[in-house]
Design a protein around this motif. Structure first.
Motif, short mmCIF file in Angstrom:
data_model
loop_
_atom_site.label_atom_id
_atom_site.label_comp_id
_atom_site.label_asym_id
_atom_site.label_seq_id
_atom_site.Cartn_x
_atom_site.Cartn_y
_atom_site.Cartn_z
N ASP A 7 0.81 -1.22 0.00
CA ASP A 7 0.00 0.00 0.00
C ASP A 7 0.85 1.27 0.00
N ASP A 8 2.04 1.18 0.56
CA ASP A 8 2.83 2.39 0.81
C ASP A 8 4.09 2.55 -0.01
N VAL A 9 4.65 1.43 -0.48
CA VAL A 9 5.94 1.52 -1.17
C VAL A 9 5.96 0.68 -2.45
N LEU A 10 6.95 1.00 -3.27
CA LEU A 10 7.20 0.27 -4.52
C LEU A 10 8.72 0.01 -4.56
N VAL A 11 9.10 -1.17 -5.05
CA VAL A 11 10.52 -1.50 -5.16
C VAL A 11 10.79 -1.98 -6.58
N PHE A 12 11.86 -1.45 -7.18
CA PHE A 12 12.21 -1.87 -8.54
C PHE A 12 13.72 -1.89 -8.71
N ASN A 13 14.17 -2.54 -9.78
CA ASN A 13 15.60 -2.61 -10.08
C ASN A 13 16.08 -1.25 -10.58
#
Ligand code: 5GP
Ligand code: ZN
Length: 113
Positions: free
Chosen positions: A22-28
């Motif tokens: 809901d709060d964060v996104l993680v990507f390369n």
């Protein structure tokens, strides 16, 4: 808003997303500086670390917990990893939407350049 990371959140610019909640996104990272180089961003736009207040303390803590969990999943928790927030020009901040770098998979140098 003309913010690269907000555009990634909105799906307007593609990214290799490896985790989201809901709060964060993680990507390369597009230009990785280590075998593991993930970028953890809040979905809320905050320009720099100078802009956080007590209200954002749980969010910043959550970002670090997400970094820890990903480090475990990618088997770099025991070998080690580095987490970095760059703030403004002396630190080399290029994207003005706060992000936590998670770097690992190789020996890091200290002090950093
Ligand atoms: P900063 O220097 O602001 O702390 O880090 C910004 C990071 O975002 C850099 O490591 C850079 O490689 C990464 N980056 C910049 N543009 C893009 C992009 O369009 N996609 C992805 N995945 N990473 C990006
Ligand atoms: Zn943004």
């Amino acid at each position: 808003m003309d913010c690269l990371f907000c555009k990634i959140i909105a799906g307007e610019i593609p990214a290799d997303i490896i985790y989201h909640d809901d709060d964060v996104l993680v990507f390369n990272d597009i230009n990785p500086q280590a075998p593991v180089h993930k970028i953890i961003i809040p979905k809320k736009h905050i320009a720099t670390l100078n802009d956080i207040t007590e209200k954002e303390a749980p969010l910043i803590g959550h970002m670090l917990l997400v970094a820890k969990n990903i480090a475990h999943e990618l088997n770099i928790a025991d070998s080690g990893y580095r987490t970095i927030f760059n703030c403004n020009s002396d630190a080399g901040q290029e994207v003005f939407h706060i992000h936590l770098h998670l770097l690992g998979g190789r020996k890091m140098h200290w002090p950093p350049g």
